[in-house]
Design a protein around this motif. Structure first.
Motif, PDB file in Angstrom:
ATOM      1  N   UNK A 197       0.251  -5.538  -3.368  1.00  0.00           N
ATOM      2  CA  UNK A 197       0.318  -5.552  -1.907  1.00  0.00           C
ATOM      3  C   UNK A 197       1.081  -4.333  -1.396  1.00  0.00           C
ATOM      4  N   UNK A 198       2.144  -3.945  -2.109  1.00  0.00           N
ATOM      5  CA  UNK A 198       2.916  -2.763  -1.707  1.00  0.00           C
ATOM      6  C   UNK A 198       2.023  -1.528  -1.715  1.00  0.00           C
ATOM      7  N   UNK A 200      -1.176  -1.481  -1.558  1.00  0.00           N
ATOM      8  CA  UNK A 200      -2.214  -1.635  -0.540  1.00  0.00           C
ATOM      9  C   UNK A 200      -1.683  -1.401   0.872  1.00  0.00           C
ATOM     10  N   UNK A 201      -0.374  -1.165   0.969  1.00  0.00           N
ATOM     11  CA  UNK A 201       0.174  -0.784   2.267  1.00  0.00           C
ATOM     12  C   UNK A 201       0.851  -1.910   3.028  1.00  0.00           C
ATOM     13  N   UNK A 202       1.136  -3.048   2.383  1.00  0.00           N
ATOM     14  CA  UNK A 202       1.790  -4.157   3.071  1.00  0.00           C
ATOM     15  C   UNK A 202       3.293  -3.936   3.100  1.00  0.00           C
ATOM     16  N   UNK A 206       4.282  -8.316   5.674  1.00  0.00           N
ATOM     17  CA  UNK A 206       2.936  -8.461   5.141  1.00  0.00           C
ATOM     18  C   UNK A 206       2.962  -9.138   3.789  1.00  0.00           C
ATOM     19  N   UNK A 207       3.905  -8.732   2.946  1.00  0.00           N
ATOM     20  CA  UNK A 207       3.985  -9.345   1.620  1.00  0.00           C
ATOM     21  C   UNK A 207       4.347 -10.815   1.734  1.00  0.00           C
ATOM     22  N   UNK A 210       1.110 -12.620   3.186  1.00  0.00           N
ATOM     23  CA  UNK A 210      -0.117 -12.536   2.394  1.00  0.00           C
ATOM     24  C   UNK A 210       0.078 -12.903   0.924  1.00  0.00           C
ATOM     25  N   UNK A 214       1.113 -18.025   1.011  1.00  0.00           N
ATOM     26  CA  UNK A 214      -0.035 -18.713   0.388  1.00  0.00           C
ATOM     27  C   UNK A 214       0.310 -19.312  -0.970  1.00  0.00           C
TER      28      UNK A 214
ATOM     29  N   UNK B  75       2.536   2.672  -0.322  1.00  0.00           N
ATOM     30  CA  UNK B  75       1.360   2.513   0.514  1.00  0.00           C
ATOM     31  C   UNK B  75       0.942   3.806   1.209  1.00  0.00           C
ATOM     32  N   UNK B  89      -5.428 -11.296  -5.001  1.00  0.00           N
ATOM     33  CA  UNK B  89      -4.761 -12.302  -4.176  1.00  0.00           C
ATOM     34  C   UNK B  89      -5.533 -13.613  -4.314  1.00  0.00           C
ATOM     35  N   UNK B 104      -4.667  -3.469   6.130  1.00  0.00           N
ATOM     36  CA  UNK B 104      -3.292  -2.984   6.257  1.00  0.00           C
ATOM     37  C   UNK B 104      -3.241  -1.589   6.877  1.00  0.00           C
ATOM     38  N   UNK B 152     -10.494   2.293  -0.539  1.00  0.00           N
ATOM     39  CA  UNK B 152      -9.688   3.189   0.297  1.00  0.00           C
ATOM     40  C   UNK B 152     -10.023   4.649   0.074  1.00  0.00           C
TER      41      UNK B 152
END
Lengths: 298, 358
Positions: A197-198, A200-202, A206-207, A210, A214, B75, B89, B104, B152
């Motif tokens: 996630x990091x 991916x830009x969260x 966000x982390x 997301x 969950x 990121x 995920x 994002x 991306x």
């Protein structure tokens, strides 16, 4: 299963029955018998000290549903449960996230945070009543000193202060349960998910939304279910804090059961409230579990 | 929107007292496919994680496309990473997983869906877009992880042992797909693996690492044919290169069982001779060895020999009928021998003089 035809199989089956028999007997004695007898008693008008009375059919229920006190108590119970449970979950997740970080004295903090949960309710409530006391309580003292109040406030004897007070104390007392459950789950979330996630830009939020939340969903489902049942039937904390007062402003259904049974000496009416309470809980639980099942299927 | 070069400059990483990477200097060209290869604990994964921004170098600088990224958040580095465990995920569908990096970045929903469609078509995932990761096979999950990285169009792809959780057949298939993908995209790929077959088949250049240090950085052919030191020589190749320790008198390498004349300038006395198993020719020649173990593999037979204390492995044709205990004559292919300084373990530029060894 095939019918046990040879002697060895029959002996095994017999052993099985013997092994589960104690549990079944205990279950009947402590769950089935009280339940059935409560439903039975609720059909009578009974004077508690003598336990004598006559059959009145469903009139206990009719009286209950027609009068305002039952509905008021039910509303109180729902307000109390929803508010205190929400606070418990929010506080519990926040504390668990904090304890999951590598903070100093982490193991000490982890054991200290469980303290409210383990301390006896009577002791905790007596201390809180002193803190909330309108004449000598430190809460009023501090708030006046800080300029938030001009005059001492009656925390437990007026509304909505009394409800706010029990909700807060309930949250304080029971949030550690949420902490234990959530913390255990947090430790099993793979680091890779956070790293992905990091990249991916969260950001931190966000982390949390997301990845963390969950992953906590399953454990929160169970925690909310258990805590909702326990908060719904909470007696000692509320009884000791406000006794249901002022008047019946904080009287929840368990307090009403107690009052009918031992204050009004009307055991029949008391059991009718208790049975009604059980049905309310049952309906909520069924709705909740169905919703959870639908979410899981999605 | 193009490939970028990647530079490690004197990068060092220590975890407390344990040094994971010491003084790494590595310049990866734009659009190159580079593998970081080494045994576990050699620092290859740590290097990749520093490049991704998941670890911070203790000292030194890392640049991507000429920009120093030490202080740039993961990121914002314009890199994408594929994890060994895929790290999908679990609560999101395949489509949502692939769309996540775009979401994002703040891309609008419609555009996101178009991009996801494009990637799904490329990786043949169209039929799976509404499934959850747990409903997929390992190979499918691998594709989704790749898709999430591809969507991306980053400048640099980082792959951390992405094939090691797949079965052998699927791995061979995915190797070919990755080569094709790299050719199509023309982006920089940095690929971490402990599997030399993956490194040899896919890379433009291989960085062989050991103990936190870079041992050799060269194209696969050169790593195999001209290993820079004893470690690379014995790490690359299955079965590994035979190493025979002996003495060198300025003209001839001497071991009780093997003597080879060499032309080499300034070689020390204590040296090691390196011979690949395929360069040990059984059946005829000036040397003698005893057969210890015979391992038929189907298309060839691996023979383990012993010659005056030196253990040797040879590749023999599948139809050779050697028996343990038998004494066989053998020769060495003179033009394929390697000589190393036994003290510094570095390669010596040596040339065997043919007439005596054959």
């Amino acid at each position: 299963m095939k019918p046990a035809t040879n002697p060895l199989d029959r002996r095994d089956a017999w052993l099985g029955v013997m092994l589960i028999a104690p549990s079944v007997l205990i279950f009947c004695a402590v769950i089935v018998y009280p339940l059935v007898s409560a439903i039975y008693l609720s059909l009578f008008s009974i004077y508690t000290p003598t336990l004598q009375g006559n059959f009145v059919g469903l009139s206990n229920y009719a009286e209950l549903l027609a009068g305002g006190e039952f509905w008021h108590s039910l509303a109180n119970t729902l307000i109390w449960t929803v508010c205190t449970l929400t606070l418990q979950v929010v506080l519990g997740i926040a504390a668990a996230l904090m304890l999951h970080q590598a903070i100093i004295f982490r193991s000490l903090a982890r054991s200290l945070i469980l303290f409210p949960y383990f301390v006896s309710t009577v002791v905790a409530v007596l201390v809180w009543r002193w803190l909330f006391n309108d004449l000598y309580g430190i809460l009023n003292h501090l708030m006046i000193w800080a300029g938030l109040l001009n005059m001492p406030l009656d925390w437990l004897g007026s509304m909505p202060n009394a409800m706010v007070s029990i909700v807060l104390v309930g949250a304080w007392k029971y949030f550690p349960f949420v902490v234990i459950a959530v913390l255990a789950r947090l430790q099993t979330i793979p680091d890779n998910l956070y790293e992905a996630a990091t990249i991916d830009g969260a950001g931190a939020w966000g982390r949390f939304w997301d990845v963390t939340l969950p992953q906590l969903k399953d454990v929160l489902l169970v925690v909310v279910l258990l805590r909702a049942i326990w908060d719904f039937k909470e007696f000692d904390l509320i009884y000791l804090m406000t006794g249901g007062g002022p008047l019946i402003a904080t009287q929840t259904l368990p307090l009403m059961v107690y009052k009918e049974a031992f204050g009004m000496d009307a055991m029949g009416r008391a059991t009718a409230v208790a049975v009604a309470m059980m049905f309310v809980m049952l309906v909520f639980m069924l709705l909740y579990l169905r919703q959870a099942k639908q979410d899981a299927a999605k | 929107m193009s490939a970028a070069e990647v530079t490690f400059c004197k990068v060092r990483k220590a975890f407390g007292n344990a040094v994971a990477v010491r003084e790494l200097d590595l310049a990866i060209g734009a659009g190159e496919f580079v593998s970081l290869l080494g045994p576990s604990g050699c620092g290859k994964t740590t290097s990749l994680r520093m490049l991704a921004g998941l670890e911070f170098p203790t000292s030194g600088t890392i640049s991507i496309g000429g920009r120093v990224v030490n202080d740039v958040a993961p990121g914002k580095r314009d890199v994408a990473m594929v994890f060994q465990s895929y790290a999908l995920y679990p609560h999101m569908t395949v489509g949502e997983n692939i769309a996540y990096p775009l979401k994002k970045q703040g891309m609008a929903r419609g555009e996101r869906e178009a991009q996801v469609k494009r990637i799904a078509a490329m990786l043949k995932l169209e039929a799976l877009l509404d499934r959850k990761p747990r409903q997929l096979s390992g190979g499918q999950q691998q594709r989704v992880a790749l898709g999430r990285a591809l969507v991306r169009s980053p400048k640099v792809f980082l792959l951390d042992e992405p094939l090691s959780n797949l079965d052998a057949k699927l791995r061979a298939h995915m190797r070919a797909e990755l080569i094709e993908l790299h050719r199509q995209l023309g982006r920089t790929f940095v690929y971490v693996t402990h599997d030399q077959l993956e490194a040899m088949t896919m890379s433009d250049r291989i960085a062989v690492m050991e103990g936190g240090e870079l041992r050799q950085f060269a194209p696969p052919r050169e790593v195999y044919d001209r290993p820079a030191n004893l470690f690379v020589a014995s790490f690359i190749g299955t079965p590994p290169m035979n190493i025979v320790h002996g003495e060198f008198n300025g003209r001839v390498f001497r071991h009780p069982a093997i003597t080879v004349p060499f032309q080499v300038a300034g070689a020390p006395t204590r040296v090691a001779l390196g011979v690949r198993p395929e360069d040990v020719l059984l059946g005829a020649g000036p040397f003698r060895a005893t057969v210890r173990v015979v391992e038929p593999t189907g298309h060839e037979t691996i023979v383990m020999l012993e010659a005056e204390g030196a253990a040797l492995t040879a590749r023999a044709p599948a139809e050779s009928h050697l028996r343990p205990g038998e004494i066989v004559p053998f020769a060495l292919r003179a033009d394929r021998l390697h000589l190393f300084d036994a003290t510094t373990e570095l390669r010596l530029e040596a040339r065997a003089t043919e007439e005596i060894s054959a």
